[in-house]
Write an enzyme that holds these catalytic residues in place. Sequence first.
Site, PDB file in Angstrom:
ATOM      1  N   THR A  89       0.848  -1.193   0.000  1.00  0.00           N
ATOM      2  CA  THR A  89       0.000   0.000   0.000  1.00  0.00           C
ATOM      3  C   THR A  89       0.885   1.244   0.000  1.00  0.00           C
ATOM      4  O   THR A  89       2.093   1.153  -0.267  1.00  0.00           O
ATOM      5  CB  THR A  89      -0.995  -0.031   1.184  1.00  0.00           C
ATOM      6  OG1 THR A  89      -1.907   1.054   1.067  1.00  0.00           O
ATOM      7  CG2 THR A  89      -0.308   0.034   2.535  1.00  0.00           C
ATOM      8  N   ASN A  90       0.332   2.408   0.282  1.00  0.00           N
ATOM      9  CA  ASN A  90       1.139   3.628   0.369  1.00  0.00           C
ATOM     10  C   ASN A  90       0.677   4.467   1.560  1.00  0.00           C
ATOM     11  O   ASN A  90      -0.242   4.080   2.284  1.00  0.00           O
ATOM     12  CB  ASN A  90       1.080   4.414  -0.950  1.00  0.00           C
ATOM     13  CG  ASN A  90      -0.338   4.845  -1.286  1.00  0.00           C
ATOM     14  OD1 ASN A  90      -0.975   5.571  -0.526  1.00  0.00           O
ATOM     15  ND2 ASN A  90      -0.860   4.385  -2.424  1.00  0.00           N
ATOM     16  N   ARG A  91       1.301   5.613   1.756  1.00  0.00           N
ATOM     17  CA  ARG A  91       1.092   6.384   2.978  1.00  0.00           C
ATOM     18  C   ARG A  91      -0.081   7.364   2.921  1.00  0.00           C
ATOM     19  O   ARG A  91      -0.242   8.177   3.817  1.00  0.00           O
ATOM     20  CB  ARG A  91       2.358   7.192   3.297  1.00  0.00           C
ATOM     21  CG  ARG A  91       3.530   6.340   3.688  1.00  0.00           C
ATOM     22  CD  ARG A  91       4.705   7.257   4.012  1.00  0.00           C
ATOM     23  NE  ARG A  91       5.944   6.542   4.192  1.00  0.00           N
ATOM     24  CZ  ARG A  91       6.292   5.931   5.320  1.00  0.00           C
ATOM     25  NH1 ARG A  91       5.486   5.933   6.346  1.00  0.00           N
ATOM     26  NH2 ARG A  91       7.450   5.309   5.409  1.00  0.00           N
ATOM     27  N   SER A  92      -0.892   7.320   1.890  1.00  0.00           N
ATOM     28  CA  SER A  92      -2.026   8.255   1.808  1.00  0.00           C
ATOM     29  C   SER A  92      -2.952   8.076   3.019  1.00  0.00           C
ATOM     30  O   SER A  92      -3.321   6.955   3.365  1.00  0.00           O
ATOM     31  CB  SER A  92      -2.804   7.992   0.517  1.00  0.00           C
ATOM     32  OG  SER A  92      -4.044   8.657   0.565  1.00  0.00           O
ATOM     33  N   ALA A 144      -4.924   7.901  -3.871  1.00  0.00           N
ATOM     34  CA  ALA A 144      -3.596   7.486  -4.325  1.00  0.00           C
ATOM     35  C   ALA A 144      -3.646   5.970  -4.558  1.00  0.00           C
ATOM     36  O   ALA A 144      -3.193   5.194  -3.716  1.00  0.00           O
ATOM     37  CB  ALA A 144      -2.555   7.841  -3.276  1.00  0.00           C
TER      38      ALA A 144
END
Length: 397
Positions: free
Chosen positions: A207-210, A274
Amino acid sequence: MWQGRRVVLGVTGGIAAYKSVHLARALSVRGATVDVVLSHGATRFIGVATFEAVTRRRVVTSLWEPGTALEHVTLGEQADLIIVAPATAHLLARAAQGMADDLLSATLLAARAPVLVAPAMNDEMFAQSATAANLAHLRERGWHVVGPVVGPLAEGPADRPGRMSEPEAILAHAERVLYGEGPLQHAKVLVTAGPTREAIDPVRVVTNRSSGRMGHALAEAAWRRGAEVTLVTGPTGEPPPHGVTVLRVETTSEMAAAVRRHLPSSDVLIMAAAPADYRPVTSRDTKLPRSEGGFTLAFEATDDILLGTLAERHPRLTTVGFALETGDAVAKGRAKLRRKQLDMIVVNDALEPGAGFEVPTNAVTILDVHGVETRVSLRDKALVAEAILDAIEAYRG
Ligand code: CTP
């Protein structure tokens, strides 16, 4: 937003009356002048002194108090908004009949200001056709209604509505009543938010940090401006925005499917999410055991959601993308605006302190396809959302 506004807060005799103290305080600290009118029944649940302390204004309870001879007319005349919270079944019935036998009902009858009521009652009373008919009639007269909601009632748990909406929700609805008649009123706005995540195995994800904050702030701000808002959100810790239909998704392809499903009926698409750009080529059905040697994961690209909507975009749709860039952000954003065939793009510079992911603030540059460039300096994401919506309204003309 509330600075200089005059609010009449009517409180009737329900146990939820104590929560209206929070509402009165929330309005006062935001700068509103709050005149509290307590019904006779309300005074049995909560005292005048409490409301006087939080609003720093005299609280009135009767048509017949010395000095209140014209209060039922002047209060309503001066008000920008009247809120009744809690509104009992009895108050709704009297108001529906146009009765004016106490200060609050007389004020309601004499007022030209918009009225927002937050009903609260026993779930049986709310389910009665008499109450439904009274509410329907008041709605026809233009009154706004928030709640009641399902939740524990004073007499115990209930699985049907009856409980008064929380003060925070009433406040949000009040803002929609006051500010919901601008250019976005009735517009159908589709917003995406947060990251998506792609499974490696049943317990691990990429995943990502959004944080989803920007998208959630946009969804709620658009709703407050009178829009009908659908929010498609990946996994975030953000609470659901007031008034917004929330669709939760996990992967980029689920988000793409939800966007495509809702696009034909939308007027504005704001892609603040994102989405993960890559997913593991294979996702295992069982947990990958730990191995000292480590492992190598092969990735494939996910769908570009915005590009995937090109065929479905209709002429009245305004498509707004986001771009998180590092270095030469505006030029890169402009290239992305063209590549994704957008009407507008909101550019974040990830290297700018206080902007981008995982922070409550943002600083952006909004570009549109006609070359208009709007710089929004560092501020809370809720205020950035307002600036973005101002730009969207200006673009749509
Ligand atoms: N976006 C999308 N589908 C994806 C990835 C991103 O629709 N799979 C959207 C985002 O919601 C955003 C815009 O495209 O509105 C730009 O996202 P960004 O991550 O900046 O751009 P990418 O397309 O991923 O391009 P790059 O990583 O090359 O900068």
